[in-house]
Design a protein around this motif. Structure first.
Motif, mmCIF file in Angstrom:
data_model
loop_
_atom_site.group_PDB
_atom_site.id
_atom_site.type_symbol
_atom_site.label_atom_id
_atom_site.label_comp_id
_atom_site.label_asym_id
_atom_site.label_seq_id
_atom_site.Cartn_x
_atom_site.Cartn_y
_atom_site.Cartn_z
ATOM 1 N N TRP A 21 49.045 36.052 44.868
ATOM 2 C CA TRP A 21 47.625 36.359 44.639
ATOM 3 C C TRP A 21 47.175 35.858 43.280
ATOM 4 O O TRP A 21 46.117 35.258 43.147
ATOM 5 N N ILE A 22 47.965 36.089 42.275
ATOM 6 C CA ILE A 22 47.607 35.649 40.932
ATOM 7 C C ILE A 22 47.523 34.126 40.897
ATOM 8 O O ILE A 22 46.588 33.559 40.310
ATOM 9 N N VAL A 102 39.844 44.038 45.980
ATOM 10 C CA VAL A 102 39.847 42.607 45.631
ATOM 11 C C VAL A 102 39.180 41.816 46.748
ATOM 12 O O VAL A 102 38.312 40.965 46.498
ATOM 13 N N ARG A 103 39.582 42.106 47.958
ATOM 14 C CA ARG A 103 39.007 41.402 49.111
ATOM 15 C C ARG A 103 37.492 41.621 49.167
ATOM 16 O O ARG A 103 36.725 40.686 49.373
ATOM 17 N N VAL A 148 40.243 31.808 48.996
ATOM 18 C CA VAL A 148 40.957 32.982 48.483
ATOM 19 C C VAL A 148 40.915 34.113 49.517
ATOM 20 O O VAL A 148 41.916 34.789 49.746
ATOM 21 N N ILE A 149 39.759 34.300 50.150
ATOM 22 C CA ILE A 149 39.644 35.343 51.185
ATOM 23 C C ILE A 149 40.612 35.041 52.331
ATOM 24 O O ILE A 149 41.287 35.937 52.843
ATOM 25 N N ALA A 150 40.699 33.771 52.718
ATOM 26 C CA ALA A 150 41.619 33.389 53.799
ATOM 27 C C ALA A 150 43.070 33.654 53.393
ATOM 28 O O ALA A 150 43.868 34.147 54.203
ATOM 29 N N ARG A 154 45.801 36.235 55.147
ATOM 30 C CA ARG A 154 47.149 35.858 55.582
ATOM 31 C C ARG A 154 48.214 36.765 54.935
ATOM 32 O O ARG A 154 49.187 37.132 55.567
ATOM 33 N N LEU A 155 48.001 37.116 53.662
ATOM 34 C CA LEU A 155 48.990 37.925 52.946
ATOM 35 C C LEU A 155 48.915 39.401 53.287
ATOM 36 O O LEU A 155 49.921 40.110 53.253
#
Length: 157
Positions: A21-22, A102-103, A148-150, A154-155
């Motif tokens: 993420w970072i 965050v999302r 980033v949202i995608a 996925r994560l």
């Protein structure tokens, strides 16, 4: 040879997700920064070569000082600051392990960019070239946010 316990594996997996993420945030920040820089440099080159002056239609070039930014430049600077602030906030939320927040932060920024792009398209004070430059920069920023949202999806399904 000692096998790691389930808790250790989960902790390691969590640390890997946070690191990803970072890295994703850093990548998004770099993309936004580069797009903004390219936009500013392109704007400078156009002004210096005399191709297009990005002045409001009601102003003459002799009445505008170089220290007063055009509306186009102001919008791009504001959005650069907004993107930087969002990235800082996202890092804080990631450190606090608030991934849902965050999302939502990224989704809110994506929606904000849609609204700004629409407002720019409807703005009568901006020339077509200015609208195109702003839209190109904001679209790139929006694409980075969507990426980033995608990654988040996925994560963290």
């Amino acid at each position: 040879m000692e096998h790691p316990g389930e808790a250790e594996i989960k902790a390691w997996e969590r640390s890997v997700r946070i690191k990803k993420w970072i890295l994703g945030l850093a990548l998004a920040f770099i993309v936004v920064g580069l797009v903004t820089l390219i936009s500013f440099e392109s704007s400078k080159q156009n002004r210096s070569s005399g191709e297009t002056m990005y002045l409001p239609s009601s102003a003459s070039s002799s009445s505008i000082s170089l220290s007063q930014p055009t509306k186009e430049l102001r919008i791009l600077q504001e959005q650069k600051v907004a993107s930087e602030n969002m990235t800082r906030r996202a890092v804080e939320l990631i450190k606090a392990n608030q991934m849902a927040a965050v999302r939502q932060l990224y989704k809110d920024r994506w929606n904000e960019l849609v609204t700004i792009r629409t407002n720019v398209a409807l703005d009568r004070e901006l020339t077509a070239t200015e609208k195109e430059n702003i839209d190109r920069a904001l679209r790139t920023d929006q694409e980075a946010v969507a990426e980033v949202i995608a990654k988040y999806d996925r994560l963290y399904p």
